[in-house]
Motif scaffolding. Sequence first.
Motif, PDB file in Angstrom:
ATOM      1  N   LEU A  94       0.797  -1.223   0.000  1.00  0.00           N
ATOM      2  CA  LEU A  94       0.000   0.000   0.000  1.00  0.00           C
ATOM      3  C   LEU A  94       0.832   1.277   0.000  1.00  0.00           C
ATOM      4  N   LYS A  95       2.072   1.182   0.458  1.00  0.00           N
ATOM      5  CA  LYS A  95       2.845   2.404   0.690  1.00  0.00           C
ATOM      6  C   LYS A  95       3.193   3.150  -0.595  1.00  0.00           C
ATOM      7  N   ARG A  96       3.110   2.488  -1.747  1.00  0.00           N
ATOM      8  CA  ARG A  96       3.462   3.177  -2.993  1.00  0.00           C
ATOM      9  C   ARG A  96       2.315   4.019  -3.552  1.00  0.00           C
ATOM     10  N   TYR A  97       1.135   3.952  -2.893  1.00  0.00           N
ATOM     11  CA  TYR A  97      -0.009   4.715  -3.378  1.00  0.00           C
ATOM     12  C   TYR A  97      -0.111   6.076  -2.679  1.00  0.00           C
ATOM     13  N   ASP A  98      -0.647   7.037  -3.425  1.00  0.00           N
ATOM     14  CA  ASP A  98      -0.854   8.373  -2.855  1.00  0.00           C
ATOM     15  C   ASP A  98      -2.092   8.408  -1.960  1.00  0.00           C
ATOM     16  N   ILE A  99      -3.155   7.762  -2.429  1.00  0.00           N
ATOM     17  CA  ILE A  99      -4.419   7.754  -1.682  1.00  0.00           C
ATOM     18  C   ILE A  99      -4.807   6.301  -1.421  1.00  0.00           C
ATOM     19  N   ILE A 100      -5.163   6.025  -0.176  1.00  0.00           N
ATOM     20  CA  ILE A 100      -5.561   4.668   0.213  1.00  0.00           C
ATOM     21  C   ILE A 100      -6.987   4.736   0.740  1.00  0.00           C
ATOM     22  N   SER A 101      -7.867   3.994   0.085  1.00  0.00           N
ATOM     23  CA  SER A 101      -9.288   3.989   0.418  1.00  0.00           C
ATOM     24  C   SER A 101      -9.640   2.708   1.169  1.00  0.00           C
ATOM     25  N   PHE A 102     -10.422   2.852   2.239  1.00  0.00           N
ATOM     26  CA  PHE A 102     -10.824   1.704   3.053  1.00  0.00           C
ATOM     27  C   PHE A 102     -12.339   1.588   3.110  1.00  0.00           C
ATOM     28  N   ASP A 103     -12.820   0.375   2.985  1.00  0.00           N
ATOM     29  CA  ASP A 103     -14.191   0.062   3.382  1.00  0.00           C
ATOM     30  C   ASP A 103     -14.248   0.171   4.908  1.00  0.00           C
ATOM     31  N   ILE A 104     -15.450   0.350   5.461  1.00  0.00           N
ATOM     32  CA  ILE A 104     -15.542   0.521   6.921  1.00  0.00           C
ATOM     33  C   ILE A 104     -15.932  -0.789   7.606  1.00  0.00           C
ATOM     34  N   PHE A 105     -17.179  -1.202   7.458  1.00  0.00           N
ATOM     35  CA  PHE A 105     -17.680  -2.329   8.233  1.00  0.00           C
ATOM     36  C   PHE A 105     -17.196  -3.665   7.667  1.00  0.00           C
ATOM     37  N   ASP A 106     -16.703  -4.501   8.565  1.00  0.00           N
ATOM     38  CA  ASP A 106     -16.066  -5.787   8.279  1.00  0.00           C
ATOM     39  C   ASP A 106     -14.669  -5.619   7.681  1.00  0.00           C
ATOM     40  N   THR A 107     -14.193  -4.378   7.616  1.00  0.00           N
ATOM     41  CA  THR A 107     -12.813  -4.135   7.189  1.00  0.00           C
ATOM     42  C   THR A 107     -12.094  -3.332   8.271  1.00  0.00           C
ATOM     43  N   LEU A 108     -12.416  -2.055   8.402  1.00  0.00           N
ATOM     44  CA  LEU A 108     -11.838  -1.263   9.495  1.00  0.00           C
ATOM     45  C   LEU A 108     -12.532  -1.564  10.816  1.00  0.00           C
ATOM     46  N   ILE A 109     -13.825  -1.804  10.747  1.00  0.00           N
ATOM     47  CA  ILE A 109     -14.659  -1.930  11.943  1.00  0.00           C
ATOM     48  C   ILE A 109     -15.343  -3.290  11.975  1.00  0.00           C
ATOM     49  N   PHE A 110     -15.324  -3.908  13.150  1.00  0.00           N
ATOM     50  CA  PHE A 110     -16.062  -5.147  13.390  1.00  0.00           C
ATOM     51  C   PHE A 110     -17.221  -4.871  14.339  1.00  0.00           C
ATOM     52  N   ARG A 111     -18.240  -5.703  14.240  1.00  0.00           N
ATOM     53  CA  ARG A 111     -19.311  -5.756  15.239  1.00  0.00           C
ATOM     54  C   ARG A 111     -19.221  -7.111  15.941  1.00  0.00           C
ATOM     55  N   PRO A 112     -19.591  -7.204  17.224  1.00  0.00           N
ATOM     56  CA  PRO A 112     -19.520  -8.491  17.929  1.00  0.00           C
ATOM     57  C   PRO A 112     -20.729  -9.378  17.678  1.00  0.00           C
ATOM     58  N   PHE A 113     -21.206  -9.375  16.438  1.00  0.00           N
ATOM     59  CA  PHE A 113     -22.294 -10.265  16.030  1.00  0.00           C
ATOM     60  C   PHE A 113     -21.956 -10.836  14.666  1.00  0.00           C
ATOM     61  N   ALA A 114     -22.308 -12.110  14.467  1.00  0.00           N
ATOM     62  CA  ALA A 114     -21.994 -12.764  13.205  1.00  0.00           C
ATOM     63  C   ALA A 114     -22.771 -12.154  12.052  1.00  0.00           C
ATOM     64  N   LEU A 115     -23.994 -11.664  12.320  1.00  0.00           N
ATOM     65  CA  LEU A 115     -24.797 -10.953  11.328  1.00  0.00           C
ATOM     66  C   LEU A 115     -24.972  -9.518  11.795  1.00  0.00           C
ATOM     67  N   PRO A 116     -24.728  -8.529  10.931  1.00  0.00           N
ATOM     68  CA  PRO A 116     -24.866  -7.135  11.379  1.00  0.00           C
ATOM     69  C   PRO A 116     -26.266  -6.796  11.853  1.00  0.00           C
ATOM     70  N   THR A 117     -27.280  -7.461  11.278  1.00  0.00           N
ATOM     71  CA  THR A 117     -28.657  -7.178  11.682  1.00  0.00           C
ATOM     72  C   THR A 117     -28.978  -7.684  13.085  1.00  0.00           C
ATOM     73  N   ASP A 118     -28.135  -8.569  13.656  1.00  0.00           N
ATOM     74  CA  ASP A 118     -28.379  -9.049  15.019  1.00  0.00           C
ATOM     75  C   ASP A 118     -28.243  -7.930  16.043  1.00  0.00           C
ATOM     76  N   LEU A 119     -27.566  -6.854  15.667  1.00  0.00           N
ATOM     77  CA  LEU A 119     -27.484  -5.697  16.551  1.00  0.00           C
ATOM     78  C   LEU A 119     -28.865  -5.108  16.812  1.00  0.00           C
ATOM     79  N   PHE A 120     -29.821  -5.321  15.890  1.00  0.00           N
ATOM     80  CA  PHE A 120     -31.174  -4.783  16.065  1.00  0.00           C
ATOM     81  C   PHE A 120     -31.895  -5.422  17.245  1.00  0.00           C
ATOM     82  N   PHE A 121     -31.459  -6.631  17.663  1.00  0.00           N
ATOM     83  CA  PHE A 121     -32.028  -7.218  18.877  1.00  0.00           C
ATOM     84  C   PHE A 121     -31.839  -6.264  20.060  1.00  0.00           C
ATOM     85  N   MET A 122     -30.657  -5.670  20.129  1.00  0.00           N
ATOM     86  CA  MET A 122     -30.338  -4.782  21.252  1.00  0.00           C
ATOM     87  C   MET A 122     -31.184  -3.513  21.212  1.00  0.00           C
TER      88      MET A 122
END
Length: 728
Positions: A94-122
């Motif tokens: 990655l270091k040879r690039y000027d701009i580095i783009s990241f996806d957020i959920f399931d890449t930068l950020i995790f949720r402690p549920f196997a399915l993201p919609t399970d958070l709706f239980f809470m």
Amino acid sequence: MRHRIYQLLVNRHSGISYRYHKFHDGTTGMRRIASWVYLLWLNIAYYAFFCRFLGRRPEMDVYESRMLNTKMSESEAYLKDNPFLSVDTYVERLKRYDIISFDIFDTLIFRPFALPTDLFFMVGEEFDCLDFKNIRIWAEWDARVKCKKRNGHMEVGLKDIWENLAKETGLSAAEGMEREQEIEQKLCYANPFMLEVWRRLQSMNKKMIVVSDMYLPKDCIVKILENAGYTGIEKIYVSSEYHKSKADGSLYQEVMKDWCKTDKQPTGIKPGNDISGRRKKKTYVQDNGCSIVHIGDNLHSDRDMARRSGMDVLYYQNINKNILLYRPADMSCIVGSAYRAIVSGHLYNGLDSYGMDYEYGFIYGGLFAVGYCSFIHEYYKQHGLDKVLFLSRDGDILKQVYDLLYPEDSTEYVYWSRKAAVKLMADEDKHDYFRRFIYHKMNQGYTVLQILHAMELDSLVGQLTDWKEIWFAKERGAKDRQFIDLKPEDELTDQNGKLLREFVEAKWEQVMEIYASQMTAAEMYYAQVLKGCGEVVAVDIGWAGSGAVSLAHLVEKVWELSCRVTGIIAGTNTLHNAEPDASEIFLQNGKLVAYLYSQSHNRDLLKKHDPNKNYNVLWELLLSSPTPQFTGFYEGRQKPDGWNVQYIEDCDITLAFAKADGDQERIRQIQKGILDFAHEYQRHFNDFPYMFRISGRDAYAPMLVAASHHERYLRTVERRFSFEKNIV
């Protein structure tokens, strides 16, 4: 007509309905059409090819089967299959690039549920709303459909969803949006792998942006990222704000306009390079006026569409890929989802790999330890207990987990063992004394001398030479009687076992004199432990509950220490035991309490758990301790022959221990795995105490998977440890 077709193809069999909805719900475009093809295939396979299993939901099977890896740990195998998954490799690419783009959920950020919609239980719990998860999913889909009709796109924001949901339920849209964002911010956490990549790139002064197809407002996403440690973001692109998505490539075009200064039109852009290293692909030199790369976990949105938009891509495999291969599905939906997500997030993020011993603790012991400790804590509160006693050695790791989760409770690690209890209870329960020391050891290669030494009756060995017994063969008549000698070097068998018992009983006064000092020392020890206590629990793994029951009897009826002792055990004897009902009356009257199963609850586990297949040993291995086995109490300063000792000055007594088990480092790794799971679970759900209400059936579920395929995985674990035979 349409309704009848739907009923026939979808709702006639629950397994087909489950599989179809899992594939279909929330889909758009070609994937939606593919879901209808999938539905037809399910019906054809069920009716034409007799694949009847498709008619059942996976969790309807009593016991799940998983082909677990027995050659190496899961995390080691994962990194072996993904050799480019390392922080150093990612940073180097990655270091040879000027701009580095990241996806957020399931890449930068995790949720402690196997399915993201399970958070709706809470979220639904906050509003006391039944079936809120499904209502919330429907409200989002309906909002997208309406948006498509009005605006020609499906990118909605949280406000659109909640205004739609409010009309359906009557809930406050403003309050609902606030609660959902609060819960997202509490539960979302950093992917440790990507956080390390981010920090290294940040130290190189790289420009980093984030791009996400997401309904959450931008300010909420900013807080989630900042709370996780992602700082210095150049710009955030959220589909709900731009009304464009990664899925169709339009959001990437916005990124390219902002960062790639070129006169070229978006049409005709050459695809970027896939630098993931997974397969050889034709590559192109970027001619879009910039050097930009995108990292994400979705094959379509983050890999294919980013490349089509002219970006280079570095694919990051979704951590939940191996859930269907290795994790149990037959669990309650919320705890099961949390368990599977925590295991995946820890083992498959790519930052580290772990050994099989560590993973045995983390995967198969962690949820059990957290659930068992929560069960004990609830009992502690409900009964207003003064102290929780964790019996050595099974209580070692349990106390560590308990003190982590409930530091305000009064706990103590106390010395007790089957051997110590059998000696102290000798005059109270002769049957158990001789059963454990003699009858259970017949025909196993032990000599009479070894048995007497284990009973600490070495002083009686010299009296064996004067001991003879007359044996009668009834069918041959009294004239065939003969004298039998009992020699120290004789092997203990079913022929002379009864004779050894009679010898010991004939010397019973001497036996009691030998144990009298130990009885006094034990009383002094527990008088100190229970000082000021009116009611306590003694925690053990099980199985008959003899450790807790014998301690309670001595404390309450022999030593009369004015303290009530209740035993809490993980599991009981099962239908496979020679004495399946040994402790049932104590479970009935409340002197014993079982967590995992008993004859009155989780009876399928009572039938499944088989000590003859070493299930007891493998559970005890989860709670193994590097501390040596406790053997007994002694008055004053003593050093019994062959034992290690610890002197307790306050009581003026000596504690004796056998030598420590082998495999010390492996045992420590199991304990570390269990503790790490407990830390992870607490970190994610500390603000949601109801998440610690883990049923015994859920806690046992991972071990059921480990026991599948004729216990192949468990046998592999067992072979890694050297088990020494104990006399008791």
